[in-house]
Enzyme design. Sequence first.
Site, PDB file in Angstrom:
ATOM      1  N   GLY A  45       0.844  -1.189   0.000  1.00 46.65           N
ATOM      2  CA  GLY A  45       0.000   0.000   0.000  1.00 46.65           C
ATOM      3  C   GLY A  45       0.875   1.233   0.000  1.00 46.65           C
ATOM      4  N   GLN A  50       3.122  10.083   1.044  1.00 45.66           N
ATOM      5  CA  GLN A  50       4.406   9.365   1.095  1.00 45.66           C
ATOM      6  C   GLN A  50       5.273   9.637  -0.122  1.00 45.66           C
ATOM      7  OE1 GLN A  50       2.481   5.393   2.095  1.00 45.66           O
ATOM      8  NE2 GLN A  50       4.357   5.262   3.283  1.00 45.66           N
ATOM      9  N   CYS A  88       5.762  -0.141   6.926  1.00 45.90           N
ATOM     10  CA  CYS A  88       5.391   1.100   6.234  1.00 45.90           C
ATOM     11  C   CYS A  88       6.596   1.537   5.417  1.00 45.90           C
ATOM     12  CB  CYS A  88       5.034   2.176   7.264  1.00 45.90           C
ATOM     13  SG  CYS A  88       4.609   3.762   6.523  1.00 45.90           S
ATOM     14  N   LEU A  89       6.387   1.885   4.154  1.00 49.26           N
ATOM     15  CA  LEU A  89       7.514   2.257   3.291  1.00 49.26           C
ATOM     16  C   LEU A  89       8.232   3.520   3.779  1.00 49.26           C
ATOM     17  CD1 LEU A  89       6.094   1.427  -0.268  1.00 49.26           C
ATOM     18  CD2 LEU A  89       7.752   0.117   1.058  1.00 49.26           C
ATOM     19  N   HIS A 128      -4.538   1.524   7.346  1.00 51.72           N
ATOM     20  CA  HIS A 128      -3.193   2.095   7.472  1.00 51.72           C
ATOM     21  C   HIS A 128      -3.014   3.272   6.502  1.00 51.72           C
ATOM     22  CE1 HIS A 128       1.374   1.596   7.897  1.00 51.72           C
ATOM     23  NE2 HIS A 128       1.253   2.402   6.855  1.00 51.72           N
ATOM     24  N   GLU A 129      -3.420   3.062   5.242  1.00 49.47           N
ATOM     25  CA  GLU A 129      -3.190   4.095   4.219  1.00 49.47           C
ATOM     26  C   GLU A 129      -4.109   5.303   4.409  1.00 49.47           C
ATOM     27  OE1 GLU A 129      -0.528   3.759   2.707  1.00 49.47           O
ATOM     28  OE2 GLU A 129      -0.249   1.615   2.994  1.00 49.47           O
ATOM     29  N   HIS A 132      -2.765   7.716   6.789  1.00 45.15           N
ATOM     30  CA  HIS A 132      -1.730   8.593   6.209  1.00 45.15           C
ATOM     31  C   HIS A 132      -2.337   9.899   5.688  1.00 45.15           C
ATOM     32  CE1 HIS A 132       2.189   6.636   6.171  1.00 45.15           C
ATOM     33  NE2 HIS A 132       1.676   5.500   5.739  1.00 45.15           N
TER      34      HIS A 132
HETATM   35 ZN   LIG Z   1       2.500   3.655   5.817  1.00 41.59          ZN
END
Ligand SMILES: [Zn+2]
Length: 164
Positions: A45, A50, A88-89, A128-129, A132
């Site tokens: 994701g 991000q 998480c990236l 999660h996304e 963000h």
């Molecule tokens: Zn993340």
Amino acid sequence: MGLDIKKYPNSILRKKCQEVKEIAPDIKQLINNMIETMEENKGVGLAAPQVGVLKRIIVAQTDYGPKAFIDPEIIKKTKEKEIMEEGCLSFPDLWLKIERAKGVEITALDGNGNKIKAVGFLARILQHEIDHLDGILFIDRISFRQRLKIRKKLKEIEEKYGSR
Ligand SMILES: [Zn+2]
């Protein structure tokens, strides 16, 4: 085109994103780039902030391949919760056990007004996304005790990426 992923503690990750409302060609291009970036980095994701864009767009891996959700909104959550490990990236090599709703129902701008129901892994990614998009990070969802445990690792990430 693969995009540069903003790492914690970049302040853009704490900003609230704007609604998209209309799917213009530049949005389609951004979505393609986000999917490419997610796949390049073996993520499941990715949210627009991000990659430095403060718009309410996320991409996620689904059973039908990568999919974008524009202006996603959680309209229902199951009372039942579960704990799963997440990465998480924006936080390289950090894995945290997070409690979230087991299932969610979301709406998103996809031109036909469909509601999307998700359970299990996809529900997890979506929560999660979507966090963000409001500047909420997974480190905000852990207990104080867990936070103490990862203090050193988090400091390492801060020091490595803090100056960028
Ligand atoms: Zn993340």
